[in-house]
Design an enzyme around this catalytic site. Structure first.
Site, mmCIF file in Angstrom:
data_model
loop_
_atom_site.group_PDB
_atom_site.id
_atom_site.type_symbol
_atom_site.label_atom_id
_atom_site.label_comp_id
_atom_site.label_asym_id
_atom_site.label_seq_id
_atom_site.Cartn_x
_atom_site.Cartn_y
_atom_site.Cartn_z
ATOM 1 N N ASN A 157 0.843 -1.117 0.003
ATOM 2 C CA ASN A 157 0.120 -0.203 0.025
ATOM 3 C C ASN A 157 0.824 1.189 -0.026
ATOM 4 O OD1 ASN A 157 0.647 -0.853 2.725
ATOM 5 N ND2 ASN A 157 -0.681 0.741 3.362
ATOM 6 N N GLU A 255 4.083 -5.554 12.540
ATOM 7 C CA GLU A 255 3.157 -4.273 12.291
ATOM 8 C C GLU A 255 1.950 -4.724 11.644
ATOM 9 O OE1 GLU A 255 0.809 -1.740 10.714
ATOM 10 O OE2 GLU A 255 2.543 -0.918 9.816
ATOM 11 N N CYS A 288 -3.401 1.065 6.680
ATOM 12 C CA CYS A 288 -3.655 0.299 8.010
ATOM 13 C C CYS A 288 -3.963 0.992 9.111
ATOM 14 C CB CYS A 288 -2.138 -0.684 8.229
ATOM 15 S SG CYS A 288 -0.846 0.409 8.706
ATOM 16 N N GLU A 460 8.976 0.201 16.538
ATOM 17 C CA GLU A 460 10.199 0.794 15.690
ATOM 18 C C GLU A 460 9.938 2.229 15.637
ATOM 19 O OE1 GLU A 460 11.470 -1.193 12.378
ATOM 20 O OE2 GLU A 460 10.085 -2.908 12.915
#
Length: 487
Positions: A157, A255, A288, A460
């Site tokens: 994406n 993630e 997301c 992160e």
């Protein structure tokens, strides 16, 4: 197959980049543009052999790269950033053609951010330190030692930006990298390999391999020489990666998906809240972090809905290369089918499409808002990853927080309120890796990034990236016992 294809006037090598050279595969896969379904070219389709070769190259390059000074590593990362800046237009055109995101966004925001990713971690590396501390007269010294070869698996994406969120800190930390881009949008990763080589990055420090899912992924994630795995993508894929990595106890950073809430309280600036909600259609909803569950206080729900529909229906949907376009296509026919399946099942179960709810020509799906949805329904609980929002109402803070937290995810949340005390109360109770108050998608690389629950494992960003990509070592030194004192 030809070694290169031309995309928007830009030559892109279709082979892997392993050990500082281009490597072909016996098989290929076809890359299509989501804009019009046209074939962009045949891409080298790697498997276990290419995975092993890439890890071997990374392993061979690791000792010298780990021993390279921080100053030199930072210089090379800045040189890569320079190369990105020189090719912003080329990168933008290729990525828009390959994944369908807006060209104007790539030019103005995404690709400059790619360059910034390298500069940020180069500079952070030079400032990274830890004061020594004393324990009963003994000195403790903490160091960040490079961990080794890393496998970085990235989504389709926002291909290059999300890849460089991982590549830049891993390289800065002194690790070598095997990057596996998503098969639906592999092209800018190939260009990144060219840019890194032109910047002088030593052979084997960055490797790029292309392929489909488990065909190449299992060999990468189960490899005994891999020291770190970072993945952005779906929960089912993450579970498979975790199972594969478990045999070697390889540390993971994951993630994953989200089903994030956007809470609108009656005291909010309603125009701001509407703008935030409409922004969730960015990248055709293929984000997301998107706040796809609109939770609106019931006293303002009708007015909010009216304004939202008025603004959202004015969005221009079409070719993402057109400056006037606001919403582009979905990435792939399979994704379009998935999105439509979610919507049609929701409508069949009693949901009402206030706007949208249908396909358009090609790979385009109309921006959709669904109301009359139950909290336990599929459309509320599962990630759609398309331009589909749901709207529910609440009566007060407790109900708002209960609805917001009532999924298996915890990636992000957005809160619109004019009351600072309320913002503090509500955000303290939300389960999310990131909470935005009266804003959306503001990301500072200094901050930790990741999800809670099934939205991920680990964080992160800033020092958290170095904590992950390094082996932290504490050296404890006694105050005496030296044969010679050099002062």
């Amino acid at each position: 197959m030809p070694d290169k294809i031309t995309v928007g006037g830009v030559d892109v090598d279709t082979r892997h980049w392993i050990g500082g050279r281009r490597v072909a595969s016996s098989g290929t896969f076809t890359d299509h543009s989501p804009i019009d379904g046209s074939v962009l070219g045949e891409i080298a389709r790697g498997g276990a052999d290419e995975a092993r070769a890439a890890v071997a190259a990374a392993r061979e390059a690791f000792p010298a790269w780990a021993a390279t000074s921080r100053t030199e590593r930072a210089r090379l990362l800045h040189a890569i950033a320079d190369g990105v800046e020189k090719r912003i237009e080329e990168l933008s055109v290729v990525e828009t053609t390959d994944n369908g995101a807006l060209l104007r966004s790539h030019r103005r925001g995404v690709m400059p951010r790619v360059s910034h990713n390298f500069r940020f971690f180069a500079d952070w590396l030079l400032s990274l330190g830890h004061e020594d501390f004393e324990t009963r007269g003994h000195t403790n010294h903490v160091s960040w030692d490079p961990a080794g070869p890393c496998v970085l698996i990235t989504p389709w994406n926002a291909p290059l930006m999300l890849a460089t969120w991982k590549v830049a800190p891993a390289l800065a930390a002194g690790d070598t990298v095997v990057l596996k881009p998503a098969e639906w949008s592999p092209l800018t990763a190939s260009l990144l390999a060219d840019i890194a080589a032109e910047a002088g990055l030593p052979a084997g420090v960055l490797n790029v391999v292309q392929g489909y899912g488990s065909e190449i992924g299992d060999a990468l994630t189960s490899h005994p020489d891999v020291r770190r795995i970072s993945f952005t993508g779906s929960v089912p894929t993450a579970k498979r990666i975790a199972e594969s990595a478990a045999a070697q106890l390889t540390p993971l950073s994951l993630e994953l998906g989200g089903k994030s809430p956007l809470l609108v309280f009656a005291d909010a600036d309603l125009e701001l809240a509407v703008d935030l909600a409409v922004e969730q259609y960015d990248n055709a909803g293929q984000v997301c972090l998107a706040g796809t569950r609109l939770l609106v206080e019931e006293t303002v729900a009708d007015e909010f809905t009216r304004r939202f529909v008025e603004k959202a229906t004015a969005l221009e949907q079409g070719d993402p290369r057109d400056e006037a376009t606001d919403v582009g296509p979905t990435i792939h026919p399979r994704q379009l089918e998935k999105i439509d399946g979610f919507v049609q099942r929701a409508v069949a179960a009693g949901a009402r499409a206030v706007m949208g709810g249908h396909r358009k020509d090609g790979q385009y799906y109309a921006p959709t808002l669904l109301t009359d949805v139950a909290q336990d329904s599929e459309i509320v609980q599962e990630e759609v990853f398309g331009p589909v929002l749901t709207l529910q109402t609440f009566a007060g803070e407790d109900e708002a927080v209960r609805l917001a937290n009532d999924t298996r995810f915890g990636l992000a949340a957005t809160v619109a309120t004019g009351d600072r005390d309320r913002a503090e109360r509500v955000t303290a109770r939300l389960v999310a890796g990131t909470v935005w108050v009266n804003c959306f998608f503001v990301r500072d690389l200094q901050a930790p990034f990741g999800g809670s629950r099934q939205s991920g494992v680990g964080r992160e960003g800033g020092t958290w990236s170095f904590d992950f990509y390094c082996d932290l070592k504490n050296t404890v030194t006694a105050p005496k016992g030296w044969n010679h004192d050099h002062g």
